[in-house]
Design an enzyme around this catalytic site. Structure first.
Site, PDB file in Angstrom:
ATOM      1  N   CYS A 114       1.000  -1.204   0.059  1.00  0.00           N
ATOM      2  CA  CYS A 114       0.179   0.068  -0.001  1.00  0.00           C
ATOM      3  C   CYS A 114       0.797   1.290   0.002  1.00  0.00           C
ATOM      4  O   CYS A 114       0.416   2.464  -0.428  1.00  0.00           O
ATOM      5  CB  CYS A 114      -0.899   0.070   1.205  1.00  0.00           C
ATOM      6  SG  CYS A 114      -2.094  -1.222   1.011  1.00  0.00           S
ATOM      7  N   HIS A 258      -3.432   7.409   2.073  1.00  0.00           N
ATOM      8  CA  HIS A 258      -3.583   6.056   1.767  1.00  0.00           C
ATOM      9  C   HIS A 258      -5.081   5.986   2.111  1.00  0.00           C
ATOM     10  O   HIS A 258      -5.408   6.164   3.167  1.00  0.00           O
ATOM     11  CB  HIS A 258      -2.659   5.308   2.210  1.00  0.00           C
ATOM     12  CG  HIS A 258      -2.966   4.120   1.841  1.00  0.00           C
ATOM     13  ND1 HIS A 258      -3.434   3.314   0.603  1.00  0.00           N
ATOM     14  CD2 HIS A 258      -3.082   2.537   2.742  1.00  0.00           C
ATOM     15  CE1 HIS A 258      -3.856   1.968   0.737  1.00  0.00           C
ATOM     16  NE2 HIS A 258      -3.555   1.658   2.195  1.00  0.00           N
ATOM     17  N   ASN A 288     -10.125  -0.108  -0.132  1.00  0.00           N
ATOM     18  CA  ASN A 288      -8.525  -0.071  -0.397  1.00  0.00           C
ATOM     19  C   ASN A 288      -8.139  -0.549  -1.446  1.00  0.00           C
ATOM     20  O   ASN A 288      -8.021  -1.850  -1.625  1.00  0.00           O
ATOM     21  CB  ASN A 288      -8.048  -0.480   0.900  1.00  0.00           C
ATOM     22  CG  ASN A 288      -6.322  -0.496   1.132  1.00  0.00           C
ATOM     23  OD1 ASN A 288      -5.914  -0.102   0.331  1.00  0.00           O
ATOM     24  ND2 ASN A 288      -6.068  -0.989   2.286  1.00  0.00           N
TER      25      ASN A 288
HETATM   26  N1  ACO Z   1     -18.032  -8.229   9.548  1.00  0.00           N
HETATM   27  C1  ACO Z   1     -18.742  -8.378  10.706  1.00  0.00           C
HETATM   28  N2  ACO Z   1     -18.148  -8.787  11.717  1.00  0.00           N
HETATM   29  C2  ACO Z   1     -16.513  -8.855  11.386  1.00  0.00           C
HETATM   30  C3  ACO Z   1     -15.967  -8.488  10.094  1.00  0.00           C
HETATM   31  C4  ACO Z   1     -16.847  -8.245   9.147  1.00  0.00           C
HETATM   32  N3  ACO Z   1     -16.374  -7.968   7.860  1.00  0.00           N
HETATM   33  N4  ACO Z   1     -14.693  -8.617  10.227  1.00  0.00           N
HETATM   34  C5  ACO Z   1     -14.350  -8.792  11.534  1.00  0.00           C
HETATM   35  N5  ACO Z   1     -15.359  -9.140  12.311  1.00  0.00           N
HETATM   36  C6  ACO Z   1     -15.745  -9.469  13.607  1.00  0.00           C
HETATM   37  C7  ACO Z   1     -14.431 -10.187  14.306  1.00  0.00           C
HETATM   38  O1  ACO Z   1     -14.641 -11.485  13.923  1.00  0.00           O
HETATM   39  C8  ACO Z   1     -14.677  -9.906  15.703  1.00  0.00           C
HETATM   40  O2  ACO Z   1     -15.572 -10.635  16.073  1.00  0.00           O
HETATM   41  P1  ACO Z   1     -15.421 -11.325  17.536  1.00  0.00           P
HETATM   42  O3  ACO Z   1     -15.257 -10.059  18.559  1.00  0.00           O
HETATM   43  O4  ACO Z   1     -16.677 -12.006  17.762  1.00  0.00           O
HETATM   44  O5  ACO Z   1     -14.057 -12.051  17.547  1.00  0.00           O
HETATM   45  C9  ACO Z   1     -14.944  -8.262  15.732  1.00  0.00           C
HETATM   46  O6  ACO Z   1     -15.818  -8.164  14.478  1.00  0.00           O
HETATM   47  C10 ACO Z   1     -14.039  -7.402  15.967  1.00  0.00           C
HETATM   48  O7  ACO Z   1     -12.801  -7.707  14.984  1.00  0.00           O
HETATM   49  P2  ACO Z   1     -11.604  -6.782  15.095  1.00  0.00           P
HETATM   50  O8  ACO Z   1     -10.629  -7.310  14.171  1.00  0.00           O
HETATM   51  O9  ACO Z   1     -11.263  -6.537  16.572  1.00  0.00           O
HETATM   52  O10 ACO Z   1     -12.126  -5.356  14.484  1.00  0.00           O
HETATM   53  P3  ACO Z   1     -11.606  -4.000  14.239  1.00  0.00           P
HETATM   54  O11 ACO Z   1     -12.408  -3.222  15.105  1.00  0.00           O
HETATM   55  O12 ACO Z   1      -9.981  -4.007  14.751  1.00  0.00           O
HETATM   56  O13 ACO Z   1     -11.794  -3.743  12.958  1.00  0.00           O
HETATM   57  C11 ACO Z   1     -10.407  -3.894  10.825  1.00  0.00           C
HETATM   58  C12 ACO Z   1     -11.153  -4.861  11.980  1.00  0.00           C
HETATM   59  C13 ACO Z   1     -11.613  -3.091  10.128  1.00  0.00           C
HETATM   60  C14 ACO Z   1      -9.560  -4.751   9.843  1.00  0.00           C
HETATM   61  C15 ACO Z   1      -9.458  -2.959  11.421  1.00  0.00           C
HETATM   62  O14 ACO Z   1      -8.637  -3.499  12.348  1.00  0.00           O
HETATM   63  C16 ACO Z   1      -8.657  -2.059  10.424  1.00  0.00           C
HETATM   64  O15 ACO Z   1      -9.032  -1.295   9.750  1.00  0.00           O
HETATM   65  N6  ACO Z   1      -7.414  -2.449  10.641  1.00  0.00           N
HETATM   66  C17 ACO Z   1      -6.288  -1.653   9.613  1.00  0.00           C
HETATM   67  C18 ACO Z   1      -6.395  -2.380   8.450  1.00  0.00           C
HETATM   68  C19 ACO Z   1      -5.575  -1.694   7.348  1.00  0.00           C
HETATM   69  O16 ACO Z   1      -5.361  -0.683   7.327  1.00  0.00           O
HETATM   70  N7  ACO Z   1      -5.264  -2.549   6.308  1.00  0.00           N
HETATM   71  C20 ACO Z   1      -4.481  -2.083   5.296  1.00  0.00           C
HETATM   72  C21 ACO Z   1      -3.122  -1.974   5.536  1.00  0.00           C
HETATM   73  S1  ACO Z   1      -2.296  -1.324   4.088  1.00  0.00           S
HETATM   74  C22 ACO Z   1      -1.935  -2.755   3.101  1.00  0.00           C
HETATM   75  O17 ACO Z   1      -0.858  -2.645   2.836  1.00  0.00           O
HETATM   76  C23 ACO Z   1      -2.968  -3.809   2.666  1.00  0.00           C
END
Ligand code: ACO
Length: 331
Positions: A114, A258, A288
């Site tokens: 990214c 980004h 993204n």
């Molecule tokens: N729909 C519904 N529930 C979901 C989903 C979904 N799509 N995805 C995860 N959950 C659930 C999980 O299973 C978890 O359930 P549980 O509590 O029963 O175990 C709950 O939601 C919380 O999950 P978390 O992973 O803790 O959720 P979080 O608030 O951290 O959000 C997310 C997840 C959106 C991925 C966040 O962590 C994020 O945006 N992180 C950064 C990601 C990023 O920037 N990636 C790109 C980097 S750049 C690159 O090089 C690709």
């Protein structure tokens, strides 16, 4: 003579097919409400069968060339950022080079996931500043839909496909080349700042590769840790970019970050004290798009007249590696 890289034009391209959160929720245990609330994403574009990263890159490059009133033959450097190349080799950049009618110079890929576009911008800027090339096409292009595990709700809802491109030209400058020297009021790329930390290789990766196991593999991510690092590292590199040029946050006309998560973007905007109107946000309709996200956002905000000549644009990104970086561009 010292040179600075000036922006001549930019362009973007998104595949025709739009996939909404509701459509994904038909086959996966997720919901539009969850995705919007946690990420800001409402829809993403997905490449058609047979539509490759190079196809998206060519369309974005052609639009950028049109905006710059140039043709492929005027370009002598093509740097393409991608983590989803057409083939393991050769570089996708060489395919794009041939298709846009660029007959000389050099074309190669850079890979910083990214952060890829910021890395490609830095590479091209340094080639132009030292006089090794005159006009560069900097492209970010991805088909992340091909490396997603569509059964993993924690990752597959986050990404989309697309491409963006920027044309840069070396112009003689009155000041000295390099960050912090020359006038920060003069047009062009003021500076770029790159970082990587391979100690965090395992928090965001693809579980396949030619050397590892001969498979393409799927994206794996520790989302919470990526989120935490992004907020911390992006804040530091933005401070570094401003300080290197004797600028402060209030000097920024546009933050073009980004597009990984609306909450990460909002936290950066708040930290810089920028009102939402000065932050270019495309995550809701693009999701993204990895290396394509910054140039796609630049293309959108120049095409609709938001970004104007003379304005100061801050770009930043973080991605797998982990890698992160920022750049300041006087448009
Ligand atoms: N729909 C519904 N529930 C979901 C989903 C979904 N799509 N995805 C995860 N959950 C659930 C999980 O299973 C978890 O359930 P549980 O509590 O029963 O175990 C709950 O939601 C919380 O999950 P978390 O992973 O803790 O959720 P979080 O608030 O951290 O959000 C997310 C997840 C959106 C991925 C966040 O962590 C994020 O945006 N992180 C950064 C990601 C990023 O920037 N990636 C790109 C980097 S750049 C690159 O090089 C690709």
């Amino acid at each position: 003579m010292n040179f600075r890289s000036h922006v001549l034009g930019c362009g973007g391209y998104l595949p025709e097919r739009i996939v909404t959160n509701d459509e994904i929720a038909k086959t996966l245990d997720t919901s539009d409400a969850w995705i919007v609330q946690r990420t800001g994403i409402r829809q993403r574009h997905i490449a058609a069968d047979g539509e490759l990263t190079s196809d998206l890159a060519v369309k974005a490059a052609e639009r950028a060339l049109t905006a710059a009133r140039l043709e492929g033959g005027d370009i002598d450097l093509l740097v393409l950022a991608t983590a989803t190349p057409d083939n393991t080799f050769p570089a996708t950049a060489t395919k794009v080079q041939a298709r846009i009618g660029m007959t000389g110079g050099a074309a190669f890929d850079v890979h910083a996931v990214c952060t890829g576009f910021i890395y490609a911008l830095a590479v091209a800027d340094n080639f132009l500043k030292c006089g090794q090339a005159r006009r560069a096409l900097v492209i970010g292009a991805e088909t992340f839909s091909r490396i997603l595990d569509w059964t993993d709700r924690g990752t597959c809802v986050l990404f989309g496909d697309g491409a963006g491109a920027l044309v840069l030209e070396a112009k003689a400058t009155n000041g000295h080349a390099g960050a912090g020297s020359g006038s920060n009021m003069e047009g062009g790329v003021l500076s770029t700042h790159l970082h990587s930390d391979g100690g965090n290789y395992g928090i965001l990766y693809v579980d396949g590769g030619p050397s590892l196991n001969g498979h393409v593999g799927h994206l794996r991510m520790e989302g919470k840790e990526v989120f935490r690092l992004a907020v911390e590292r992006l804040a530091a590199v933005v401070d570094e970019a401003l300080a290197a040029n004797g600028l402060i946050a209030a000097d920024i006309d546009w933050l073009v970050p980004h597009q990984a998560n609306k909450r990460i973007i909002d936290s950066m905007g708040r930290r810089l004290g920028l009102p939402a109107e000065k932050v270019v946000m495309t995550i809701d309709h693009h999701a993204n798009t990895s290396a394509a996200s910054v140039p796609l956002a630049l293309a959108e905000a120049t095409a609709d007249g938001r970004i104007k000549p003379g304005q100061l644009v801050l770009v930043e990104a973080m991605g797998g590696g982990v890698t992160w970086g920022a750049g300041l561009v006087r448009w």
